[in-house]
Design an enzyme around this catalytic site. Sequence first.
Site, PDB file in Angstrom:
ATOM      1  N   CYS A   8       0.869  -1.181   0.000  1.00 12.54           N
ATOM      2  CA  CYS A   8       0.000   0.000   0.000  1.00 12.54           C
ATOM      3  C   CYS A   8       0.902   1.226   0.000  1.00 12.54           C
ATOM      4  O   CYS A   8       2.058   1.144  -0.431  1.00 12.54           O
ATOM      5  CB  CYS A   8      -0.973  -0.020   1.179  1.00 12.54           C
ATOM      6  SG  CYS A   8      -0.202  -0.032   2.812  1.00 12.54           S
ATOM      7  N   ASN A  11       2.348   1.421   4.331  1.00 11.39           N
ATOM      8  CA  ASN A  11       2.650   0.148   4.992  1.00 11.39           C
ATOM      9  C   ASN A  11       2.346   0.198   6.493  1.00 11.39           C
ATOM     10  O   ASN A  11       3.022  -0.431   7.302  1.00 11.39           O
ATOM     11  CB  ASN A  11       4.114  -0.295   4.748  1.00 11.39           C
ATOM     12  CG  ASN A  11       4.413  -1.747   5.147  1.00 11.39           C
ATOM     13  OD1 ASN A  11       5.529  -2.079   5.534  1.00 11.39           O
ATOM     14  ND2 ASN A  11       3.430  -2.624   5.092  1.00 11.39           N
ATOM     15  N   CYS A  13      -1.407   0.797   7.362  1.00 13.95           N
ATOM     16  CA  CYS A  13      -2.846   0.514   7.501  1.00 13.95           C
ATOM     17  C   CYS A  13      -3.281  -0.742   6.750  1.00 13.95           C
ATOM     18  O   CYS A  13      -3.622  -1.755   7.350  1.00 13.95           O
ATOM     19  CB  CYS A  13      -3.679   1.701   7.017  1.00 13.95           C
ATOM     20  SG  CYS A  13      -3.444   3.205   7.988  1.00 13.95           S
ATOM     21  N   ARG A  14      -3.295  -0.666   5.406  1.00 13.37           N
ATOM     22  CA  ARG A  14      -3.890  -1.753   4.616  1.00 13.37           C
ATOM     23  C   ARG A  14      -2.979  -2.960   4.444  1.00 13.37           C
ATOM     24  O   ARG A  14      -3.396  -4.107   4.703  1.00 13.37           O
ATOM     25  CB  ARG A  14      -4.325  -1.208   3.243  1.00 13.37           C
ATOM     26  CG  ARG A  14      -5.477  -0.240   3.327  1.00 13.37           C
ATOM     27  CD  ARG A  14      -5.642   0.538   2.039  1.00 13.37           C
ATOM     28  NE  ARG A  14      -4.509   1.445   1.800  1.00 13.37           N
ATOM     29  CZ  ARG A  14      -4.353   2.210   0.735  1.00 13.37           C
ATOM     30  NH1 ARG A  14      -5.253   2.178  -0.223  1.00 13.37           N
ATOM     31  NH2 ARG A  14      -3.311   3.015   0.618  1.00 13.37           N
ATOM     32  N   SER A  15      -1.743  -2.743   3.975  1.00 10.97           N
ATOM     33  CA  SER A  15      -0.900  -3.915   3.668  1.00 10.97           C
ATOM     34  C   SER A  15      -0.480  -4.715   4.910  1.00 10.97           C
ATOM     35  O   SER A  15      -0.351  -5.937   4.814  1.00 10.97           O
ATOM     36  CB  SER A  15       0.304  -3.546   2.795  1.00 10.97           C
ATOM     37  OG  SER A  15       1.122  -2.582   3.391  1.00 10.97           O
ATOM     38  N   ASP A 122      -8.266   3.836   1.104  1.00  7.78           N
ATOM     39  CA  ASP A 122      -7.277   4.228   2.110  1.00  7.78           C
ATOM     40  C   ASP A 122      -8.032   4.686   3.356  1.00  7.78           C
ATOM     41  O   ASP A 122      -8.748   5.690   3.312  1.00  7.78           O
ATOM     42  CB  ASP A 122      -6.446   5.364   1.528  1.00  7.78           C
ATOM     43  CG  ASP A 122      -5.350   5.803   2.474  1.00  7.78           C
ATOM     44  OD1 ASP A 122      -5.391   5.431   3.663  1.00  7.78           O
ATOM     45  OD2 ASP A 122      -4.459   6.537   2.031  1.00  7.78           O
TER      46      ASP A 122
HETATM   47  P1  4NP Z   1      -1.765   2.764   4.092  1.00  4.09           P
HETATM   48  O1  4NP Z   1      -2.440   4.092   4.657  1.00  4.09           O
HETATM   49  O2  4NP Z   1      -1.222   3.125   2.714  1.00  4.09           O
HETATM   50  O3  4NP Z   1      -2.900   1.809   4.007  1.00  4.09           O
HETATM   51  O4  4NP Z   1      -0.698   2.357   5.059  1.00  4.09           O
HETATM   52  C1  4NP Z   1      -1.774   5.320   4.726  1.00  4.09           C
HETATM   53  C2  4NP Z   1      -0.967   5.600   5.791  1.00  4.09           C
HETATM   54  C3  4NP Z   1      -0.326   6.820   5.881  1.00  4.09           C
HETATM   55  C4  4NP Z   1      -0.501   7.767   4.884  1.00  4.09           C
HETATM   56  C5  4NP Z   1      -1.302   7.478   3.807  1.00  4.09           C
HETATM   57  C6  4NP Z   1      -1.935   6.243   3.734  1.00  4.09           C
HETATM   58  N1  4NP Z   1       0.128   9.029   4.972  1.00  4.09           N
HETATM   59  O5  4NP Z   1      -0.096   9.867   4.101  1.00  4.09           O
HETATM   60  O6  4NP Z   1       0.900   9.269   5.909  1.00  4.09           O
END
Ligand code: 4NP
Length: 149
Positions: A8, A11, A13-15, A122
């Site tokens: 993602c 790294n 939240c989702r992955s 997201d």
């Molecule tokens: P992820 O979510 O891609 O599912 O881990 C996010 C975590 C942090 C951010 C964006 C998406 N950020 O912009 O910091």
Amino acid sequence: MVAVLMVCLGNICRSPLAEGILKSKVDPSKVYVDSAGTGAYHVGNLPDPRSIEVAAKYGIDITDQRARAFSKKDFDTFDVIYAMDASNYNNILNLAQSDLQRAKVKLILNEIRPDRNEQVPDPYYGGDNGFEHVYQLLDESCELIAKQL
Ligand code: 4NP
């Protein structure tokens, strides 16, 4: 041994959820699962507390994970690379250097909804319900992926 990478943006939240869920469904002596982010903002961090919480609700501990950035070397290590959304997918493809590498990259939701190119939303800026929704999407996808491996 088959190696699967979940990717993602952050790294956190989702992955990490996708990694934890798939690990819970496969034999670790046959399938190696890891995750990474296309962005490096959160490198070294624990998964988001909301991801930790929803995973724990379903009996999965993801607190051993630490965020890392996707690297070109991952194309050699992994057989399949699952992107959570179109942006991750395009960022990974931009780093690929051969058709063989490009062929490894897939959108994870195409496993359960083939050819629709749907995205795992997201949940970072959303409410907690976003994490439950993400969990359910990834659980359904990983169930099918585990059966196919
Ligand atoms: P992820 O979510 O891609 O599912 O881990 C996010 C975590 C942090 C951010 C964006 C998406 N950020 O912009 O910091």
